[in-house]
Design a protein around this motif. Sequence first.
Motif, PDB file in Angstrom:
ATOM      1  N   LEU A   3      32.273  16.973  57.900  1.00  0.00           N
ATOM      2  CA  LEU A   3      31.353  16.435  57.098  1.00  0.00           C
ATOM      3  C   LEU A   3      30.376  17.571  57.173  1.00  0.00           C
ATOM      4  O   LEU A   3      29.695  17.905  58.217  1.00  0.00           O
ATOM      5  N   THR A   4      29.986  18.321  55.959  1.00  0.00           N
ATOM      6  CA  THR A   4      28.809  19.356  55.934  1.00  0.00           C
ATOM      7  C   THR A   4      27.634  18.883  55.103  1.00  0.00           C
ATOM      8  O   THR A   4      27.700  18.412  53.964  1.00  0.00           O
ATOM      9  N   LEU A   5      26.483  19.034  55.619  1.00  0.00           N
ATOM     10  CA  LEU A   5      25.374  18.361  54.992  1.00  0.00           C
ATOM     11  C   LEU A   5      24.328  19.489  55.328  1.00  0.00           C
ATOM     12  O   LEU A   5      24.253  20.325  56.254  1.00  0.00           O
TER      13      LEU A   5
ATOM     14  N   GLN B  79      22.837  10.049  56.489  1.00  0.00           N
ATOM     15  CA  GLN B  79      23.917   9.874  56.022  1.00  0.00           C
ATOM     16  C   GLN B  79      24.958  10.345  57.201  1.00  0.00           C
ATOM     17  O   GLN B  79      26.212   9.586  57.140  1.00  0.00           O
ATOM     18  N   THR B  80      24.974  10.860  58.202  1.00  0.00           N
ATOM     19  CA  THR B  80      25.857  11.280  59.371  1.00  0.00           C
ATOM     20  C   THR B  80      26.260   9.757  60.003  1.00  0.00           C
ATOM     21  O   THR B  80      27.364   9.465  60.280  1.00  0.00           O
TER      22      THR B  80
ATOM     23  N   ASP C 132      28.461   7.790  57.741  1.00  0.00           N
ATOM     24  CA  ASP C 132      29.814   8.073  57.677  1.00  0.00           C
ATOM     25  C   ASP C 132      30.475   7.980  58.833  1.00  0.00           C
ATOM     26  O   ASP C 132      31.639   7.572  59.088  1.00  0.00           O
ATOM     27  N   THR C 133      29.640   8.158  60.194  1.00  0.00           N
ATOM     28  CA  THR C 133      30.305   7.862  61.208  1.00  0.00           C
ATOM     29  C   THR C 133      30.577   6.370  61.652  1.00  0.00           C
ATOM     30  O   THR C 133      31.637   6.084  62.205  1.00  0.00           O
TER      31      THR C 133
ATOM     32  N   ASP D  89      27.374  20.935  60.175  1.00  0.00           N
ATOM     33  CA  ASP D  89      28.796  20.583  60.188  1.00  0.00           C
ATOM     34  C   ASP D  89      29.266  19.542  61.123  1.00  0.00           C
ATOM     35  O   ASP D  89      28.804  19.673  62.252  1.00  0.00           O
TER      36      ASP D  89
ATOM     37  N   THR E 128      31.805  16.971  63.102  1.00  0.00           N
ATOM     38  CA  THR E 128      33.227  16.465  62.924  1.00  0.00           C
ATOM     39  C   THR E 128      33.469  15.288  64.132  1.00  0.00           C
ATOM     40  O   THR E 128      32.791  15.369  64.838  1.00  0.00           O
TER      41      THR E 128
ATOM     42  N   LEU F 125      35.765  12.488  59.901  1.00  0.00           N
ATOM     43  CA  LEU F 125      35.005  12.739  59.274  1.00  0.00           C
ATOM     44  C   LEU F 125      35.473  14.226  58.607  1.00  0.00           C
ATOM     45  O   LEU F 125      36.163  14.991  59.385  1.00  0.00           O
TER      46      LEU F 125
END
Length: 142
Positions: free
Chosen positions: A2-4, A13-14, A17-18, A60, A62, A142
């Motif tokens: 995931l790149t934010l 957001q992280t 998604d996590t 980033d 992962t 991710l």
Amino acid sequence: MLTLPSVPEAVRQTRRDTAAALSEYGLSPDSAFAGAVLLVVSELVSNAVRHAADHSPTVDVTLAIAAERLVIGVADQDPRLPDLSPQAMGDGLRTVSELTAAYGGALSVEAAVHRCGKTMLVWFALPDDLGMYGRRVGSCAL
């Protein structure tokens, strides 16, 4: 991966998604383990945004499960490596270190090999009750 962008909203957001990735692995988002993982990823992304945004327009993230471990990496383009000695860590990294240790894991930092920057790495031993779905070697969320 995931790149934010390196902005405060990246933390939220992280976490979302996590949490979704952990659910895919069969972990209840309400479990103490998932709570620890979400706090750790939040702290690491928050630190990257707070301390590296001047050098790193993106962060980033992962997450992978392999060899009975859950591994999280948070990378930025800031070449400065944090001092991970207990007396030098701030409250956030101290919390990360304590939570990972409580779940049989550890915190480390690695300089980027092919570019400027670093990756903060944490790993947790998987809980015994995770089941076979979460124990697939090499799975990545991710």
